[in-house]
Structure formats: C-alpha cells, structure tokens
Scaffold this motif. Structure first.
Motif, PDB file in Angstrom:
ATOM      1  N   HIS A 154      23.743  57.555  27.607  1.00  0.00           N
ATOM      2  CA  HIS A 154      24.404  56.863  28.715  1.00  0.00           C
ATOM      3  C   HIS A 154      25.563  55.991  28.216  1.00  0.00           C
ATOM      4  O   HIS A 154      26.145  55.220  28.986  1.00  0.00           O
ATOM      5  CB  HIS A 154      23.391  56.023  29.498  1.00  0.00           C
ATOM      6  CG  HIS A 154      22.287  56.849  30.089  1.00  0.00           C
ATOM      7  ND1 HIS A 154      22.541  57.961  30.874  1.00  0.00           N
ATOM      8  CD2 HIS A 154      20.944  56.759  29.987  1.00  0.00           C
ATOM      9  CE1 HIS A 154      21.388  58.505  31.234  1.00  0.00           C
ATOM     10  NE2 HIS A 154      20.409  57.803  30.707  1.00  0.00           N
ATOM     11  N   SER A 155      25.837  56.059  26.931  1.00  0.00           N
ATOM     12  CA  SER A 155      27.012  55.350  26.387  1.00  0.00           C
ATOM     13  C   SER A 155      27.896  56.364  25.686  1.00  0.00           C
ATOM     14  O   SER A 155      27.416  57.402  25.222  1.00  0.00           O
ATOM     15  CB  SER A 155      26.597  54.320  25.326  1.00  0.00           C
ATOM     16  OG  SER A 155      25.759  53.344  25.855  1.00  0.00           O
ATOM     17  N   GLU A 184      16.743  48.560  34.387  1.00  0.00           N
ATOM     18  CA  GLU A 184      17.539  49.737  34.763  1.00  0.00           C
ATOM     19  C   GLU A 184      16.674  50.760  35.500  1.00  0.00           C
ATOM     20  O   GLU A 184      15.516  50.964  35.143  1.00  0.00           O
ATOM     21  CB  GLU A 184      18.146  50.392  33.514  1.00  0.00           C
ATOM     22  CG  GLU A 184      19.276  49.587  32.933  1.00  0.00           C
ATOM     23  CD  GLU A 184      20.016  50.355  31.862  1.00  0.00           C
ATOM     24  OE1 GLU A 184      21.199  50.645  32.054  1.00  0.00           O
ATOM     25  OE2 GLU A 184      19.398  50.666  30.818  1.00  0.00           O
ATOM     26  N   LEU A 238      28.116  58.927  36.243  1.00  0.00           N
ATOM     27  CA  LEU A 238      27.324  57.975  37.021  1.00  0.00           C
ATOM     28  C   LEU A 238      26.068  58.632  37.585  1.00  0.00           C
ATOM     29  O   LEU A 238      25.238  57.960  38.212  1.00  0.00           O
ATOM     30  CB  LEU A 238      28.174  57.425  38.181  1.00  0.00           C
ATOM     31  CG  LEU A 238      29.372  56.553  37.785  1.00  0.00           C
ATOM     32  CD1 LEU A 238      30.200  56.198  39.005  1.00  0.00           C
ATOM     33  CD2 LEU A 238      28.912  55.290  37.065  1.00  0.00           C
ATOM     34  N   ALA A 249      29.110  42.918  39.148  1.00  0.00           N
ATOM     35  CA  ALA A 249      29.399  43.217  40.559  1.00  0.00           C
ATOM     36  C   ALA A 249      29.256  44.700  40.815  1.00  0.00           C
ATOM     37  O   ALA A 249      29.273  45.516  39.886  1.00  0.00           O
ATOM     38  CB  ALA A 249      30.827  42.786  40.896  1.00  0.00           C
ATOM     39  N   VAL A 252      32.353  50.850  25.696  1.00  0.00           N
ATOM     40  CA  VAL A 252      33.751  51.193  25.996  1.00  0.00           C
ATOM     41  C   VAL A 252      34.657  49.946  25.924  1.00  0.00           C
ATOM     42  O   VAL A 252      35.779  50.012  25.404  1.00  0.00           O
ATOM     43  CB  VAL A 252      33.844  51.865  27.384  1.00  0.00           C
ATOM     44  CG1 VAL A 252      35.281  52.140  27.771  1.00  0.00           C
ATOM     45  CG2 VAL A 252      33.036  53.166  27.395  1.00  0.00           C
ATOM     46  N   ILE A 306      31.146  47.780  41.967  1.00  0.00           N
ATOM     47  CA  ILE A 306      32.579  48.103  41.946  1.00  0.00           C
ATOM     48  C   ILE A 306      33.129  48.200  43.373  1.00  0.00           C
ATOM     49  O   ILE A 306      34.300  47.858  43.625  1.00  0.00           O
ATOM     50  CB  ILE A 306      32.853  49.404  41.137  1.00  0.00           C
ATOM     51  CG1 ILE A 306      34.329  49.563  40.821  1.00  0.00           C
ATOM     52  CG2 ILE A 306      32.346  50.636  41.851  1.00  0.00           C
ATOM     53  CD1 ILE A 306      34.886  48.636  39.825  1.00  0.00           C
ATOM     54  N   SER A 346      29.885  49.139  32.806  1.00  0.00           N
ATOM     55  CA  SER A 346      30.101  48.980  31.353  1.00  0.00           C
ATOM     56  C   SER A 346      28.794  48.957  30.549  1.00  0.00           C
ATOM     57  O   SER A 346      28.824  48.970  29.333  1.00  0.00           O
ATOM     58  CB  SER A 346      30.957  47.751  31.077  1.00  0.00           C
ATOM     59  OG  SER A 346      30.545  46.662  31.843  1.00  0.00           O
ATOM     60  N   ARG A 347      27.675  48.849  31.206  1.00  0.00           N
ATOM     61  CA  ARG A 347      26.321  48.997  30.617  1.00  0.00           C
ATOM     62  C   ARG A 347      26.115  48.202  29.323  1.00  0.00           C
ATOM     63  O   ARG A 347      26.051  47.012  29.355  1.00  0.00           O
ATOM     64  CB  ARG A 347      25.997  50.482  30.443  1.00  0.00           C
ATOM     65  CG  ARG A 347      24.522  50.688  30.301  1.00  0.00           C
ATOM     66  CD  ARG A 347      24.072  52.127  30.426  1.00  0.00           C
ATOM     67  NE  ARG A 347      22.649  52.127  30.275  1.00  0.00           N
ATOM     68  CZ  ARG A 347      22.028  52.411  29.130  1.00  0.00           C
ATOM     69  NH1 ARG A 347      22.734  52.783  28.083  1.00  0.00           N
ATOM     70  NH2 ARG A 347      20.721  52.346  29.063  1.00  0.00           N
ATOM     71  N   ILE A 406      27.007  46.611  37.537  1.00  0.00           N
ATOM     72  CA  ILE A 406      26.165  46.154  38.649  1.00  0.00           C
ATOM     73  C   ILE A 406      24.845  45.540  38.140  1.00  0.00           C
ATOM     74  O   ILE A 406      24.237  44.724  38.827  1.00  0.00           O
ATOM     75  CB  ILE A 406      25.884  47.346  39.605  1.00  0.00           C
ATOM     76  CG1 ILE A 406      25.491  46.890  40.986  1.00  0.00           C
ATOM     77  CG2 ILE A 406      24.869  48.314  39.034  1.00  0.00           C
ATOM     78  CD1 ILE A 406      25.581  47.991  42.048  1.00  0.00           C
ATOM     79  N   ASN A 407      24.431  45.912  36.935  1.00  0.00           N
ATOM     80  CA  ASN A 407      23.149  45.444  36.406  1.00  0.00           C
ATOM     81  C   ASN A 407      23.334  44.143  35.623  1.00  0.00           C
ATOM     82  O   ASN A 407      24.033  44.103  34.616  1.00  0.00           O
ATOM     83  CB  ASN A 407      22.548  46.546  35.507  1.00  0.00           C
ATOM     84  CG  ASN A 407      21.220  46.134  34.911  1.00  0.00           C
ATOM     85  OD1 ASN A 407      21.138  45.204  34.117  1.00  0.00           O
ATOM     86  ND2 ASN A 407      20.173  46.820  35.308  1.00  0.00           N
ATOM     87  N   ASP A 416      36.429  49.519  32.598  1.00  0.00           N
ATOM     88  CA  ASP A 416      35.303  50.456  32.454  1.00  0.00           C
ATOM     89  C   ASP A 416      34.407  50.284  33.671  1.00  0.00           C
ATOM     90  O   ASP A 416      33.871  49.200  33.904  1.00  0.00           O
ATOM     91  CB  ASP A 416      34.520  50.167  31.159  1.00  0.00           C
ATOM     92  CG  ASP A 416      33.385  51.175  30.949  1.00  0.00           C
ATOM     93  OD1 ASP A 416      33.492  52.306  31.477  1.00  0.00           O
ATOM     94  OD2 ASP A 416      32.410  50.834  30.257  1.00  0.00           O
ATOM     95  N   LEU A 417      34.278  51.360  34.438  1.00  0.00           N
ATOM     96  CA  LEU A 417      33.434  51.297  35.647  1.00  0.00           C
ATOM     97  C   LEU A 417      31.978  51.528  35.225  1.00  0.00           C
ATOM     98  O   LEU A 417      31.606  52.634  34.883  1.00  0.00           O
ATOM     99  CB  LEU A 417      33.872  52.362  36.652  1.00  0.00           C
ATOM    100  CG  LEU A 417      33.330  52.269  38.077  1.00  0.00           C
ATOM    101  CD1 LEU A 417      34.030  53.255  38.984  1.00  0.00           C
ATOM    102  CD2 LEU A 417      31.840  52.375  38.219  1.00  0.00           C
ATOM    103  N   PHE A 428      22.697  57.100  37.718  1.00  0.00           N
ATOM    104  CA  PHE A 428      22.631  55.697  38.143  1.00  0.00           C
ATOM    105  C   PHE A 428      22.866  55.480  39.638  1.00  0.00           C
ATOM    106  O   PHE A 428      22.598  54.401  40.146  1.00  0.00           O
ATOM    107  CB  PHE A 428      23.661  54.866  37.345  1.00  0.00           C
ATOM    108  CG  PHE A 428      23.337  54.822  35.882  1.00  0.00           C
ATOM    109  CD1 PHE A 428      22.528  53.827  35.367  1.00  0.00           C
ATOM    110  CD2 PHE A 428      23.802  55.797  35.019  1.00  0.00           C
ATOM    111  CE1 PHE A 428      22.203  53.789  34.020  1.00  0.00           C
ATOM    112  CE2 PHE A 428      23.485  55.776  33.667  1.00  0.00           C
ATOM    113  CZ  PHE A 428      22.687  54.767  33.163  1.00  0.00           C
ATOM    114  N   VAL A 429      23.418  56.486  40.305  1.00  0.00           N
ATOM    115  CA  VAL A 429      23.695  56.309  41.738  1.00  0.00           C
ATOM    116  C   VAL A 429      23.230  57.547  42.503  1.00  0.00           C
ATOM    117  O   VAL A 429      23.206  58.646  41.949  1.00  0.00           O
ATOM    118  CB  VAL A 429      25.207  56.086  42.016  1.00  0.00           C
ATOM    119  CG1 VAL A 429      25.697  54.784  41.426  1.00  0.00           C
ATOM    120  CG2 VAL A 429      26.046  57.234  41.498  1.00  0.00           C
TER     121      VAL A 429
END
Ligand SMILES: C[S@@+](CC[C@H](N)C(=O)[O-])C[C@H]1O[C@@H](n2cnc3c(N)ncnc32)[C@H](O)[C@@H]1O
Length: 311
Positions: free
Chosen positions: A135-136, A74, A234, A214, A169, A216, A164-165, A187-188, A161-162, A237-238
């Motif tokens: 982060h959760s 991460e 987010l 993937a 969720v 999103i 989901s780590r 994505i991870n 869940d966009l 993370f972005v």
C-alpha cells in the motif's frame, strides 16, 4: 587499493564487455574516453545518497508499525471490481514496499519470515503463489517519479499525495525534489500522527512539508493549488461509489497543465469504475521529463507508473 583488487575490477569489466557486440563496445568506448561517464557517475552517487535518507526513514517506521505495516485503525478491504478483484485475503500477503525492498523480501523469505505460498486444499502439494501487495510506493518507484518522470525543477510548485498513509511519497518529494510545497492529505488520523512523528524526528521543514488530516473531498482548495498529484491505488481503501466521486472531484478541481501520477493506467481504473467514457479526454499521457536518467532505471520494474497532464 591493492593490485589484486584492481585485477579483480578489470575482470568484472571484461566480463561485462564480453557480452557486448562491436557497436556496443564502440559506444561504451566513446562514453568513457569523452569523460561524460563522470557526470553520469556523479548523478548516480547523488541518487544513492538521497536514497539513504529514505532507507533511514523506512527503518524508523519499521519500529513504529507492525510487520504487516497495517495500523489498527485502518480498514483495508479487498477490492471487488477491476484487475485487483482477485486480491482476496487468502490469496494475498501485504508487504510494504517502502519498508521492505525487493532484496529484503527475498532475505525474509529465505529465513521463513515471509511465506510466499498458500495451500488450496490442506496438506497437499497443491499450492499457489501468494500475490504480494504493497500500500506504499517503493523507494525505487519514488526515484523513478522524481528523477525520471517529473521535471527536474519543481520550484514554486505544490506537490500533493492523495492519501499519504505512512508518508513514503511525501518523504520522497522532500528528499528527491525541490518542490516548494509538499502536502499529504490523509483521512486516517493514526497515519497522520505517524507522518508527523517522522517529520519531527527528521527535523523536516514544516513550512515545506505539511500533513493534513482530512477527507480529500473536503479540501478542493488544496487540489486546486496543486501542480502535481500522486494517486496510489485507492481500491483497498474506498468503496466503488466514493472511488468514483473522488475521480469526478479531481476532474472538477485539478487545474489545466498539472501533472497526475497514477499507479496502473488511468484507463484501467476508470474502465473498472465504469466511468471511462466521461473522463477519457480529461488527461493526456505525458513523456518523461528527465530522459537523461533513463539508464538508472529498470523500466520493467516501473511499468505500472503513469504520468499524465490535465488537458
Ligand atoms: C494506497 S494508500 C497510499 C499511500 C501512499 N500514497 C503511498 O503511495 O505510499 C491510500 C491511502 O489513501 C487514504 N484515503 C482513502 N480515501 C481518502 C480520502 N477520501 N481522503 C484522504 N485520504 C484517503 C487511505 O486512508 C490510505 O492511507
């Protein structure tokens, strides 16, 4: 049950009643004598038992990840804009709220395993409190989402869940709702592997819960088919450009009437990203759908969670 025990229980009730005024006592008296408290008690027990599944999962994950719950692959970077911009590496400490609830954090602090302060200039008493970030989503927040905010019946609905780590969720959706399809897009890859391990270990129904590794932005199909989407912050993370792109993408693809749940108000997020004007009419704030469960939640703990519908 011994007499002593009963006397002790009565004492606890009386202690509580002694804090009430006459009108409140009258209200409680009617609640008890009408027996409607029995139904509330059943609901409370049901909540407690679904929470137990999530506690078990959290304990399993604790053994699979480092204490800080950040995976080697991460790349978590403090945000540079918005109301989280003061969360620097020096001033924050990451404690995953799904894995460690409030009481556990207090215990770990007492044991010295979690430090709550940092020194602003060494060897002095000039210390500051660390900001704890997670982060959760916590178990309490998940209960609030599924047992208070969202409609009770999610049959034939797709839940997304966009990002989901660790999966908090989607496990919440699995055990706390009857949503027909539950999708986590993450994505991870390492996070997805972890979620797959949990789904397998707990024999969850693979037709109902799916983890998709993937970006999103490449899966408009999933967004278009979703009725409910959760977006935890987010920001760590972005970068700002991608963050903006994600919101434009969601505006384009989320269908009318779908629910959007955000952590902190969408206005705060969009203002920080300087895109509030363009998206201000996209969502409407929505009333909670299960008001009857209000008594089970401390609203102050959950005041950062927002429910919207797409206009
Ligand atoms: C704050 S965490 C949310 C965790 C989880 N939703 C929760 O609340 O417990 C955000 C997650 O989004 C993921 N993420 C960031 N950008 C993404 C993208 N474009 N597509 C999918 N996942 C993404 C990150 O890798 C990170 O795991």
């Amino acid at each position: 049950m011994s007499d002593d025990n009963m006397i002790h229980i009565k004492g606890r009730f009386l202690e509580l009643f002694s804090e009430l005024d006459e009108v409140e006592i009258d209200y409680i008296d009617k609640w008890i004598s009408s027996h409607s408290y029995k139904k509330d008690l059943q609901n409370k027990s049901a909540l407690n038992s679904s929470e137990k599944c999530l506690i078990k999962i959290a304990n399993t994950i604790k053994k699979l990840v480092p204490f800080e719950a950040e995976l080697p692959s991460e790349n978590i970077v403090p945000p540079t804009i918005g109301n989280l911009a003061d969360c620097t590496k020096e001033s924050t400490c990451h404690i995953d709220e799904f894995l460690y609830d409030h009481n556990t954090v207090e215990d770990l602090t007492q044991q010295g395993k979690i430090k709550r302060h940092y020194c602003v200039d060494c060897n002095s008493r000039n210390i500051k409190e660390l900001t704890l970030i997670s982060h959760s989503l916590s178990r309490q927040t998940l209960l609030y989402i599924f047992k208070f905010l969202l409609p009770k019946d999610l049959e034939n609905k797709q839940f997304l869940d966009l990002g989901s780590r660790l999966g908090a969720v989607i496990y919440g959706a699995y055990y706390l709702s009857n949503a027909t399809n539950i999708v986590g897009v993450e994505i991870n890859k390492e996070c997805c592997d972890l979620q797959d391990t949990i789904v397998g270990q707990y024999s969850m129904d693979n037709d109902r819960i799916k983890i998709i590794n993937a970006d999103i932005l490449d899966r408009s199909d999933i967004v278009q088919n979703s009725d409910i989407i959760v977006i935890n912050c987010l920001d760590h993370f972005v970068n700002v450009d991608i963050h903006r792109e994600i919101w434009y993408f969601l505006k384009k693809h989320l269908k009318k009437g779908s629910y959007v749940i955000t952590v902190r108000s969408i206005a705060d997020t969009l203002i920080a990203l300087d895109m509030f004007e363009e998206l201000s009419n996209w969502l409407s704030i929505s009333k909670p759908n299960q008001m009857e469960n209000e008594m089970f939640f401390d609203m102050e703990d959950c005041n950062e969670i927002y429910l919207y519908t797409v206009n």
